[in-house]
Design an enzyme around this catalytic site. Structure first.
Site, PDB file in Angstrom:
ATOM      1  N   GLY A   1     -13.652  -5.423   5.924  1.00 43.80           N
ATOM      2  CA  GLY A   1     -14.582  -5.953   6.919  1.00 43.80           C
ATOM      3  C   GLY A   1     -14.939  -7.420   6.744  1.00 43.80           C
ATOM      4  O   GLY A   1     -15.732  -7.960   7.499  1.00 43.80           O
TER       5      GLY A   1
ATOM      6  N   LYS B   1       0.820  -1.219   0.000  1.00 44.13           N
ATOM      7  CA  LYS B   1       0.000   0.000   0.000  1.00 44.13           C
ATOM      8  C   LYS B   1       0.848   1.259   0.000  1.00 44.13           C
ATOM      9  O   LYS B   1       1.891   1.312   0.653  1.00 44.13           O
ATOM     10  CB  LYS B   1      -0.881   0.026   1.259  1.00 44.13           C
ATOM     11  CG  LYS B   1      -1.980  -1.019   1.289  1.00 44.13           C
ATOM     12  CD  LYS B   1      -2.800  -0.865   2.559  1.00 44.13           C
ATOM     13  CE  LYS B   1      -3.711  -2.038   2.816  1.00 44.13           C
ATOM     14  NZ  LYS B   1      -4.841  -2.139   1.899  1.00 44.13           N
TER      15      LYS B   1
END
Lengths: 185, 292
Positions: B214, B81
């Site tokens: 999630g 990232k």
């Protein structure tokens, strides 16, 4: 004619589209009960060979698929599919494979090359691809790029290190269909 | 939209990841566990989102040393990232020959206005999106893969569901429009007309679309696949759980057989404790609101 497409992980939908364009029916194999359906050939798609190999074992598909390929079921493996058919996994094809042979994603490339039995300028998309160090025994090289073997055939087994399912050219899939047609006759 | 050959190859790599699970890992040991469990790629980062939330402060690109360590350990693709808009971090990741860069809202944004011009890079980018407009803007900037933003580090799937449903319903809406309505649709979506036309004609994004943010259980993964995801990212859900090996392998199988409820029942059995999670009402920071 009906072709099974191993749909555990990877670019299986693209292979189905190629087959449909050629007027051939396909079905997805995601578990053992799918495998029991009648089929004239099998496609093992690109994706991650470690992932697909683990799932083949966890789902109880590894041995049954190996057995049917050995018994003469025509099979076409691209990229990860090539690795799965080598001695690293299913071991039905006598090829010695180098994984991630062109390095990481920045080494992925497109080229065109001749392929034996198919013709000139076959589009070849290599994505983190393997190549074949050498073919053994009855296995025959069908194409080379920069001196490395990128397509091979052994009886009814066909493998390519590149992804014909990602380009518009149907010739490689047609070649596989001809292997199936001869096997059915 | 004209794309370069390299961008096409980068879209192709995302196609190879379809039907797979991309797992967040923070050490070579975790990467080994993820690969053995059947991950189709790993995301190398210093802290998983749940810990980023707990620690607070500024979160940045990971130390190249840990990224290299993971690259040396596994043979599957390694992603990493960078902060939204931080093109220098992206340049560094490209120099490390990372397989995919995630320009991610999980890290602290480096630019409140501009995303990275991803067309200037050879290395591929995946970006998060909450809706179709965001997805098409990221693709116009050169992203070759999209994922829902969800709400990372919560173990709560509600935001990923909201974003995936939003994207799918906006795609269906575009599909049913007449050609002369597309100009206005492009204006409303704040996206290039060409991309809007592509979605109108094809009923899907021009790049692969994964679910993220999630996902914590095999059932969560199956839910996202049934809602139209082409694969899933699992962040905190695996290594914040009681038995990472088992849970990881179960989620991998759940993504392959996402429609088979009987098999999903088996896969959900005896996995040990799931990550505890936080409800969306309990969180102070909504990462999904970063970068529109």
């Amino acid at each position: 004619m009906r072709v099974a497409v191993l749909a555990l992980q990877g670019a299986f939908a693209e292979h189905e589209q190629m087959m449909h364009r050629l007027g051939v029916d396909t079905f997805q194999v995601r578990q053992l009960k799918d495998w029991e359906e009648a089929k004239d050939g099998l496609i093992i798609p690109g994706g991650e060979s470690t992932t697909q190999s683990k799932l083949l074992r966890d789902l109880g598909l590894f041995e049954v698929i190996r057995k049917e390929i050995t018994a003469g079921l025509p099979v076409f493996g691209t990229c990860a599919g090539l690795i799965l058919l080598s001695s690293m996994h299913l071991g039905t094809m006598d090829i010695d494979v180098c994984r991630n042979a062109y390095g990481r994603q920045l080494g992925s490339f497109y080229t065109e090359a001749d392929m034996k039995g198919i013709g000139e300028k076959v589009p070849m998309t290599f994505i983190r691809a393997p190549y074949i160090n050498n073919v053994i025994g009855e296995c025959e090289s069908l194409a080379t790029v920069d001196g490395h073997i990128v397509a091979a055939r052994q009886g009814r087994q066909l493998v390519t290190a590149f992804h014909p399912e990602l380009n518009d050219d149907l010739r490689v899939h047609e070649y596989f269909l001809n292997i199936i047609k001869k096997a059915v006759d | 939209m004209k794309i370069t050959k390299q961008q096409e190859l980068n879209r192709n790599l995302a196609q190879m990841l379809k039907g797979g699970v991309i797992m967040d890992v923070t050490t070579p040991e975790q990467a080994r566990i993820a690969e053995a469990a059947g991950a189709c790629a790993v995301m190398a980062l210093e802290r998983i989102p749940a810990d980023i939330r707990a620690a607070g402060g500024v979160s940045r690109m990971s130390d190249p040393k840990m990224i290299r360590g993971i690259q040396e350990t596994v043979s599957i693709p390694v992603m990493a990232k960078c902060r939204i808009g931080h093109f220098a971090e992206a340049q560094i990741l490209q120099a490390l020959e990372i397989d995919y860069i995630d320009e991610s809202e999980v890290l602290s944004p480096a630019d409140n206005v501009y995303h990275i011009d991803k067309t200037r890079f050879n290395v591929p980018f995946v970006c998060g999106a909450k809706n179709l407009g965001e997805a098409l803007r990221r693709i116009a900037e050169g992203a070759t893969m999209i994922r829902t933003k969800g709400e990372p580090g919560t173990g709560d799937v509600v935001q990923a569901v909201t974003h995936m449903r939003m994207m799918q319903s906006e795609i269906r809406r575009l599909q049913s429009m007449s050609d002369d309505e597309l100009y206005e649709a492009a204006k409303q979506l704040q996206a290039p007309l060409e991309l809007v036309e592509y979605v109108h004609e094809n009923g899907k994004l021009p790049v692969v679309n994964f679910a993220a943010g999630g996902v914590a259980t095999p059932a969560d993964a199956a839910l996202m696949m049934q809602l139209g995801a082409e694969g899933v990212f699992v962040g905190s859900g695996i290594f914040k759980s009681g038995n990472p090996e088992r849970r990881a392998a179960a989620i991998v199988q759940a993504v392959t057989n996402y429609k088979d409820a009987k098999m999903l029942a088996e896969l959900s059995t005896d996995l040990g404790e799931a990550m505890v999670g936080i409800n969306e009402q309990e969180i102070a920071l909504l990462m999904a609101e970063r970068g529109k």
